[in-house]
Design an enzyme around this catalytic site. Structure first.
Site, PDB file in Angstrom:
ATOM      1  N   CYS A   3       0.863  -1.180   0.000  1.00 58.87           N
ATOM      2  CA  CYS A   3       0.000   0.000   0.000  1.00 58.87           C
ATOM      3  C   CYS A   3       0.899   1.229   0.000  1.00 58.87           C
ATOM      4  CB  CYS A   3      -0.985  -0.008   1.168  1.00 58.87           C
ATOM      5  SG  CYS A   3      -0.238   0.077   2.810  1.00 58.87           S
ATOM      6  N   ARG A   9      -3.279  -0.603   5.548  1.00 57.29           N
ATOM      7  CA  ARG A   9      -3.885  -1.691   4.768  1.00 57.29           C
ATOM      8  C   ARG A   9      -2.967  -2.889   4.584  1.00 57.29           C
ATOM      9  NH1 ARG A   9      -5.147   2.079  -0.188  1.00 57.29           N
ATOM     10  NH2 ARG A   9      -3.247   2.987   0.687  1.00 57.29           N
ATOM     11  N   ASP A 113      -8.273   3.672   1.426  1.00 58.85           N
ATOM     12  CA  ASP A 113      -7.324   4.065   2.457  1.00 58.85           C
ATOM     13  C   ASP A 113      -8.100   4.538   3.692  1.00 58.85           C
ATOM     14  OD1 ASP A 113      -5.371   5.173   3.979  1.00 58.85           O
ATOM     15  OD2 ASP A 113      -4.508   6.389   2.370  1.00 58.85           O
TER      16      ASP A 113
HETATM   17  P1  4NP Z   1      -1.749   2.820   4.143  1.00 63.28           P
HETATM   18  O1  4NP Z   1      -2.416   4.145   4.744  1.00 63.28           O
HETATM   19  O2  4NP Z   1      -1.236   3.169   2.770  1.00 63.28           O
HETATM   20  O3  4NP Z   1      -2.891   1.870   4.106  1.00 63.28           O
HETATM   21  O4  4NP Z   1      -0.656   2.412   5.100  1.00 63.28           O
HETATM   22  C1  4NP Z   1      -1.758   5.367   4.833  1.00 63.28           C
HETATM   23  C2  4NP Z   1      -0.893   5.599   5.841  1.00 63.28           C
HETATM   24  C3  4NP Z   1      -0.275   6.823   5.954  1.00 63.28           C
HETATM   25  C4  4NP Z   1      -0.523   7.811   5.041  1.00 63.28           C
HETATM   26  C5  4NP Z   1      -1.400   7.568   4.001  1.00 63.28           C
HETATM   27  C6  4NP Z   1      -2.002   6.341   3.901  1.00 63.28           C
HETATM   28  N1  4NP Z   1       0.104   9.056   5.170  1.00 63.28           N
HETATM   29  O5  4NP Z   1      -0.205   9.951   4.351  1.00 63.28           O
HETATM   30  O6  4NP Z   1       0.915   9.264   6.066  1.00 63.28           O
END
Ligand code: 4NP
Length: 144
Positions: A3, A9, A113
């Site tokens: 991800c 995720r 997300d």
């Molecule tokens: P992930 O979610 O891609 O599912 O781990 C996110 C975690 C952090 C951020 C964006 C999405 N961020 O912008 O810091």
């Protein structure tokens, strides 16, 4: 399992898949990574840890890392959570064979997300669990 941040995720997909692989007595390796480097070395988001724990899956010891070129060599399949992850990983592939390893985790859809909305962790967990079960069945057939 890939991800953006490797804290919400993909740690869930990694943990749930690992749990199912173990339950089936398979010797497959599963790992996760993020396309971005913002969270390298961090534990999964506390909301992902909590929802996984609620369903008996421990992801607390995972640490975020960034997706790297060597992952194309180290893994047979690379599952991405959304179209942006797909673009970002495909851009790093050097050969058609590497490109062919990259697949959307949920066929023709995305795992949204949940980072900015606490209420999304439960449905995201459910979607990931459903998909891991399907994936396990199809990979067992593919590798028979
Ligand atoms: P992930 O979610 O891609 O599912 O781990 C996110 C975690 C952090 C951020 C964006 C999405 N961020 O912008 O810091």
């Amino acid at each position: 399992m890939v991800c953006l941040g490797n804290i919400c995720r993909s740690p869930l997909a990694h943990g749930v898949m690992k749990h199912k692989i173990k339950a089936e007595g398979l010797d497959w390796q599963v790992d996760s990574a993020g396309t971005a480097g913002y969270h390298i070395g961090k534990s999964p988001d506390h909301r992902s840890i909590a929802v996984a724990k609620k369903y008996g899956v421990d992801i607390a010891t995972q640490r975020a890392r960034q997706f790297k070129i060597a992952d194309f060599e180290n893994f047979d399949y690379i599952y991405v959570m959304d179209e942006q992850n797909y673009e970002d990983v495909i851009m790093m592939a050097r050969t058609p064979q590497e490109k062919a390893k990259v697949r959307l985790f949920v066929l023709e859809s995305r795992v949204i997300d949940p980072y900015y909305d606490d209420t999304l962790f439960e449905p995201v967990f459910q979607m990931i669990t459903t998909q891991c079960a399907k994936l396990l069945t199809s990979l067992k057939n593919e590798n028979r």
